[in-house]
Write a protein that holds these residues in place. Sequence first.
Motif, short mmCIF file in Angstrom:
data_model
loop_
_atom_site.label_atom_id
_atom_site.label_comp_id
_atom_site.label_asym_id
_atom_site.label_seq_id
_atom_site.Cartn_x
_atom_site.Cartn_y
_atom_site.Cartn_z
N ASP A 20 -53.18 -79.44 -3.50
CA ASP A 20 -54.19 -78.40 -3.31
C ASP A 20 -53.59 -77.18 -2.60
O ASP A 20 -53.91 -76.04 -2.94
CB ASP A 20 -55.37 -78.94 -2.51
N ARG A 21 -52.74 -77.42 -1.61
CA ARG A 21 -52.17 -76.32 -0.83
C ARG A 21 -51.27 -75.42 -1.66
O ARG A 21 -51.27 -74.20 -1.49
CB ARG A 21 -51.40 -76.89 0.36
N VAL A 22 -50.51 -76.00 -2.60
CA VAL A 22 -49.58 -75.19 -3.40
C VAL A 22 -50.21 -74.67 -4.69
O VAL A 22 -49.58 -73.92 -5.42
CB VAL A 22 -48.28 -75.96 -3.72
N GLY A 23 -51.41 -75.07 -4.98
CA GLY A 23 -52.10 -74.52 -6.14
C GLY A 23 -52.06 -75.37 -7.39
O GLY A 23 -52.38 -74.90 -8.47
N GLY A 24 -51.65 -76.62 -7.31
CA GLY A 24 -51.76 -77.50 -8.47
C GLY A 24 -50.47 -78.14 -8.94
O GLY A 24 -50.47 -79.28 -9.34
N LEU A 25 -49.38 -77.41 -8.92
CA LEU A 25 -48.11 -77.98 -9.39
C LEU A 25 -47.09 -77.91 -8.27
O LEU A 25 -46.86 -76.86 -7.68
CB LEU A 25 -47.59 -77.23 -10.61
N VAL A 26 -46.44 -79.01 -7.99
CA VAL A 26 -45.44 -79.09 -6.92
C VAL A 26 -44.05 -79.07 -7.54
O VAL A 26 -43.76 -79.87 -8.42
CB VAL A 26 -45.64 -80.38 -6.09
N ALA A 27 -43.20 -78.14 -7.11
CA ALA A 27 -41.83 -78.05 -7.63
C ALA A 27 -40.82 -78.62 -6.65
O ALA A 27 -39.77 -79.09 -7.05
CB ALA A 27 -41.48 -76.61 -7.96
N ILE A 28 -41.15 -78.56 -5.35
CA ILE A 28 -40.26 -79.07 -4.32
C ILE A 28 -40.96 -80.24 -3.64
O ILE A 28 -42.07 -80.09 -3.13
CB ILE A 28 -39.93 -77.97 -3.29
N PRO A 29 -40.36 -81.42 -3.62
CA PRO A 29 -41.01 -82.59 -3.06
C PRO A 29 -41.32 -82.45 -1.58
O PRO A 29 -40.50 -81.97 -0.81
CB PRO A 29 -40.02 -83.73 -3.28
N GLN A 30 -42.54 -82.84 -1.21
CA GLN A 30 -42.98 -82.85 0.18
C GLN A 30 -43.85 -84.08 0.37
O GLN A 30 -44.71 -84.36 -0.45
CB GLN A 30 -43.83 -81.63 0.50
N ASP A 31 -43.65 -84.81 1.45
CA ASP A 31 -44.50 -85.95 1.78
C ASP A 31 -44.67 -86.91 0.59
O ASP A 31 -45.78 -87.18 0.14
CB ASP A 31 -45.87 -85.50 2.27
N ILE A 32 -43.59 -87.40 0.05
CA ILE A 32 -43.63 -88.31 -1.11
C ILE A 32 -44.46 -89.54 -0.78
O ILE A 32 -44.32 -90.14 0.28
CB ILE A 32 -42.20 -88.73 -1.52
N THR A 33 -45.35 -89.91 -1.69
CA THR A 33 -46.21 -91.08 -1.53
C THR A 33 -46.45 -91.72 -2.90
O THR A 33 -46.39 -91.05 -3.92
CB THR A 33 -47.54 -90.69 -0.87
#
Length: 48
Positions: A20-33
Amino acid sequence: MLGPLWIVIVTSLSPKPVIDRVGGLVAIPQDITFVNYTELLGGGGVYL
């Protein structure tokens, strides 16, 4: 070809607040779960 695949994999491994924070698509991994996969394989639905 690998760029879109990377984004799909990294987005699927990211928690909802990060997506939600980045707008829908993540390109750089953060907080992998793996919560998304656990929920899906545990009988959860796929929601848009």
